[in-house]
Motif scaffolding. Structure first.
Motif, PDB file in Angstrom:
ATOM      1  N   VAL B  29       0.862  -1.175   0.000  1.00 42.54           N
ATOM      2  CA  VAL B  29       0.000   0.000   0.000  1.00 42.54           C
ATOM      3  C   VAL B  29       0.900   1.226   0.000  1.00 42.54           C
ATOM      4  O   VAL B  29       1.886   1.295   0.747  1.00 42.54           O
ATOM      5  CB  VAL B  29      -0.969   0.012   1.208  1.00 42.54           C
ATOM      6  N   GLY B  30       0.569   2.149  -0.903  1.00 47.40           N
ATOM      7  CA  GLY B  30       1.400   3.334  -1.016  1.00 47.40           C
ATOM      8  C   GLY B  30       0.591   4.594  -0.795  1.00 47.40           C
ATOM      9  O   GLY B  30      -0.642   4.585  -0.862  1.00 47.40           O
ATOM     10  N   VAL B  31       1.277   5.668  -0.492  1.00 48.49           N
ATOM     11  CA  VAL B  31       0.634   6.974  -0.382  1.00 48.49           C
ATOM     12  C   VAL B  31       1.101   7.801  -1.570  1.00 48.49           C
ATOM     13  O   VAL B  31       2.308   7.909  -1.820  1.00 48.49           O
ATOM     14  CB  VAL B  31       1.040   7.672   0.927  1.00 48.49           C
ATOM     15  N   VAL B 188       2.672  11.063  -7.520  1.00 48.00           N
ATOM     16  CA  VAL B 188       4.002  10.988  -6.921  1.00 48.00           C
ATOM     17  C   VAL B 188       3.928  10.078  -5.713  1.00 48.00           C
ATOM     18  O   VAL B 188       3.175  10.331  -4.782  1.00 48.00           O
ATOM     19  CB  VAL B 188       4.490  12.389  -6.500  1.00 48.00           C
ATOM     20  N   LEU B 189       4.700   8.990  -5.775  1.00 40.02           N
ATOM     21  CA  LEU B 189       4.698   8.047  -4.664  1.00 40.02           C
ATOM     22  C   LEU B 189       5.483   8.645  -3.505  1.00 40.02           C
ATOM     23  O   LEU B 189       6.662   8.957  -3.631  1.00 40.02           O
ATOM     24  CB  LEU B 189       5.318   6.718  -5.111  1.00 40.02           C
ATOM     25  N   GLN B 190       4.817   8.844  -2.385  1.00 38.54           N
ATOM     26  CA  GLN B 190       5.492   9.464  -1.242  1.00 38.54           C
ATOM     27  C   GLN B 190       6.061   8.437  -0.283  1.00 38.54           C
ATOM     28  O   GLN B 190       7.063   8.678   0.378  1.00 38.54           O
ATOM     29  CB  GLN B 190       4.507  10.377  -0.511  1.00 38.54           C
ATOM     30  N   ALA B 191       5.399   7.299  -0.227  1.00 40.70           N
ATOM     31  CA  ALA B 191       5.900   6.215   0.620  1.00 40.70           C
ATOM     32  C   ALA B 191       5.141   4.955   0.256  1.00 40.70           C
ATOM     33  O   ALA B 191       4.013   5.014  -0.211  1.00 40.70           O
ATOM     34  CB  ALA B 191       5.697   6.532   2.099  1.00 40.70           C
ATOM     35  N   ALA B 192       5.795   3.824   0.449  1.00 40.25           N
ATOM     36  CA  ALA B 192       5.139   2.553   0.183  1.00 40.25           C
ATOM     37  C   ALA B 192       5.404   1.621   1.345  1.00 40.25           C
ATOM     38  O   ALA B 192       6.506   1.576   1.877  1.00 40.25           O
ATOM     39  CB  ALA B 192       5.666   1.952  -1.114  1.00 40.25           C
ATOM     40  N   TYR B 193       4.342   0.917   1.746  1.00 40.35           N
ATOM     41  CA  TYR B 193       4.498  -0.065   2.813  1.00 40.35           C
ATOM     42  C   TYR B 193       4.497  -1.429   2.156  1.00 40.35           C
ATOM     43  O   TYR B 193       3.548  -1.807   1.466  1.00 40.35           O
ATOM     44  CB  TYR B 193       3.335   0.047   3.809  1.00 40.35           C
ATOM     45  N   TYR B 194       5.576  -2.173   2.360  1.00 38.79           N
ATOM     46  CA  TYR B 194       5.744  -3.448   1.683  1.00 38.79           C
ATOM     47  C   TYR B 194       6.579  -4.336   2.581  1.00 38.79           C
ATOM     48  O   TYR B 194       7.675  -3.939   3.009  1.00 38.79           O
ATOM     49  CB  TYR B 194       6.445  -3.187   0.338  1.00 38.79           C
ATOM     50  N   ARG B 195       6.071  -5.480   2.896  1.00 35.57           N
ATOM     51  CA  ARG B 195       6.794  -6.424   3.749  1.00 35.57           C
ATOM     52  C   ARG B 195       7.302  -5.784   5.039  1.00 35.57           C
ATOM     53  O   ARG B 195       8.519  -5.781   5.322  1.00 35.57           O
ATOM     54  CB  ARG B 195       7.969  -7.016   2.988  1.00 35.57           C
ATOM     55  N   ASP B 196       6.388  -5.190   5.743  1.00 34.34           N
ATOM     56  CA  ASP B 196       6.719  -4.633   7.066  1.00 34.34           C
ATOM     57  C   ASP B 196       7.693  -3.471   7.041  1.00 34.34           C
ATOM     58  O   ASP B 196       8.308  -3.156   8.057  1.00 34.34           O
ATOM     59  CB  ASP B 196       7.306  -5.721   8.003  1.00 34.34           C
TER      60      ASP B 196
END
Lengths: 69, 293, 69, 69, 69, 69, 69
Positions: B29-31, B188-196
């Motif tokens: 999930v990304g912001v 613009v991808l500001q942050a992505a949560y991936y695998r903790d």
């Protein structure tokens, strides 16, 4: 390179490149032989066709001319 | 952990629940920042992402509720959800998503006050304008416009705004007239949560090819070290032997050591030297016989 | 490049390039490990054919200057 | 090549390439460490400028060296 | 090439390339030593800077090296 | 090109390339010496820096060998 | 290189490259002949096709011409 030359010398003389032979040649040259290096060399050579490696060297770019990839 | 949502109205609760479900159903999930993207382009981006990623717009407060409800390391995404943020869900890895979003960016006209993403250059050449006040307008912002053959022409390429500088209203107007679209607009991808883990753009901007080429580089370094430091391994022993043999041959030829492995090389060198001297002698009037050449 | 070396070490040792393995190797080398970089490495290498990349290295001898990685 | 990578990793991390350090790194990678090879590695690297040796192009064995233009 | 290998072995080991040394090394490798060749070798190397000669590219035999354009 | 070889032999041996010397060498090799050619050679080489010409041979890459990039 | 020039001179003149012939040519050039080197030369040339070695030289890239890839 002493160790490598010892191996090449043995190979050229038709002898097996074994720990004992390499050690004997190096000792004759007055080298303080490190067993570990001899073992590492002999192990690395186990699966290698020395003759092939030598003949490939003949075709190799002579000095280490690095092709700029 | 429904502590944060228990006082919300029903539709908000449902919205939060849906966000939570989407987060749980995807590996990533990304912001993303939606600021300044026209609705029409958002539609276009959604279409091009279809099947790969889904953009979910929601109020910041609801996103915050959902992330806080889930808790754990994903909650840290909250720090990156500001302004007009949306969430993006995908099962791709963050590098793929980053690249995908870069590709959805399109060029748009600059608005006054925006910052130039790169040097903005007005190219040399004819324009579609007939002579008129436009010439003066262009010249005013430093664009070398002139009239030629009944048309307005730009005499030479001109950088009107440097990268990082603010675009003034006059320049923005001129660029619009000339049809120059200097702005990159897109998600613009500001942050992505991936695998903790939270991945920030500074990590993601390094693409997979860079890693791959670093792998090649590292392998080369290891190869070089093994050969140059004469540390025999199965992979490098042939190269080491080759180096030893070449060095031996070099010495053999340089020192004229008449041994079988090098005698042909020595003959070759003698022959070349003979040819070189023969050519010089020929230059000085010595007639060569045919056998020489 | 430490992260890359760690990955190649694992690969050469026949181990999977996982978060845990990379972290363990780096820690053993006394590196202050950044989790995000480890994860980025592992994710980035997922689609890289390391074997192929290595064989490329063996083919083109290159003056391998150190990158600012 | 595991041993070489371990040495490179340590070198890059600013650590000394000692028997203990190399062994620790290799163990962390799950390698069954051979003391002799570690010793051989460390001995071979003792007088070597690693930075230089890394960047000097070694000529690979060569079917490959014929540049296919 | 045995004789040249022997000479380089000695040189690499930091020993003088003398008749006695070369002979000792060759014998240890099981080579039936020809005194004349040893003498020729030592004589040829007398005025040569081996270190320099090593890196000076010899003329390569070349049909094979001609790159396939 | 016996005449040129004779001249190079003399040059390498540190002898002057004179009519007499060239003739002597050629005769020793069993060559039927033509006086006019000897004179022509000696005259041609009079102003030539043989050392330089030789060293050029070591540098000039032969047209044929220039790798087509 | 005197010895090899002598050999090539003889070869070019259609004479056999024997100890005696090489010695005679070198002596005519005023060289203080070392028997060992003559013997080594003649022995080394025994199985070599001089004609072939010469013709290869004509195509050889002289110094290691680095293939610009």
């Amino acid at each position: 390179m002493e160790y490598i030359y010892a191996a090449l010398l043995l190979h050229n003389a038709g002898k097996d490149v074994t720990d004992e032979n390499v050690t004997a040649v190096l000792k004759a040259a007055g080298v303080a032989v490190e067993d570990a290096r001899v073992k590492a060399l002999v192990a690395a050579l186990e699966d290698v066709n020395i003759e092939e490696a030598i003949s490939k060297a003949a075709v190799a770019p002579v000095a280490a001319a690095a092709p700029a990839a | 952990m429904t502590l944060y949502t228990q006082n919300l109205p029903r539709w908000k609760k449902e919205e939060v629940a849906e966000i939570k479900r989407s987060i749980e159903e995807h590996t990533l999930v990304g912001v993303v920042d939606m600021y300044g993207i026209p609705a029409s382009q958002v539609q276009q981006i959604r279409r091009s992402l279809r099947g790969t990623a889904r953009v979910k717009m929601a109020r910041n407060t609801l996103i915050e509720h959902a992330l806080s409800d889930l808790g754990g390391s994903v909650a840290a995404l909250n720090e990156h959800a500001t302004g007009q943020s949306a969430l993006i869900f995908t099962n791709e890895n963050p590098f793929k998503l980053f690249k995908l979003l870069e590709k959805t960016k399109t060029k748009m006209a600059a608005k006054p006050g925006e910052t130039a993403p790169e040097d903005i250059v007005v190219p040399k050449g004819p324009t579609s304008f007939k002579p008129g006040p436009i010439v003066g307008e262009l010249q005013q912002v430093g664009i070398p416009a002139a009239i030629e053959g009944g048309k307005v022409k730009i005499r030479e390429a001109k950088t009107v705004v440097k990268e990082g500088e603010t675009i003034s209203k006059k320049v923005a107007d001129a660029l619009v007239k000339l049809g120059i679209k200097p702005m990159d607009v897109g998600l613009v991808l500001q942050a992505a949560y991936y695998r903790d883990t939270i991945f920030t753009p500074d990590l993601l901007a390094i693409d997979e090819e860079a890693y791959a080429s670093n792998i090649v580089l590292a392998a080369q370094q290891a190869f070089n070290l093994s050969v140059n430091a004469v540390i025999p391994t199965r992979l490098t022993i042939s190269a080491i032997i080759g180096k030893a043999v070449r060095e031996a041959r070099n010495v053999g030829v340089e020192a004229s050591i008449y041994e079988k492995g090098v005698i042909d090389l020595i003959i070759g060198r003698a022959q070349q030297q003979m040819l070189a001297v023969a050519l010089v002698a020929a230059d000085h009037g010595f007639e060569l016989d045919e056998a020489t050449l």
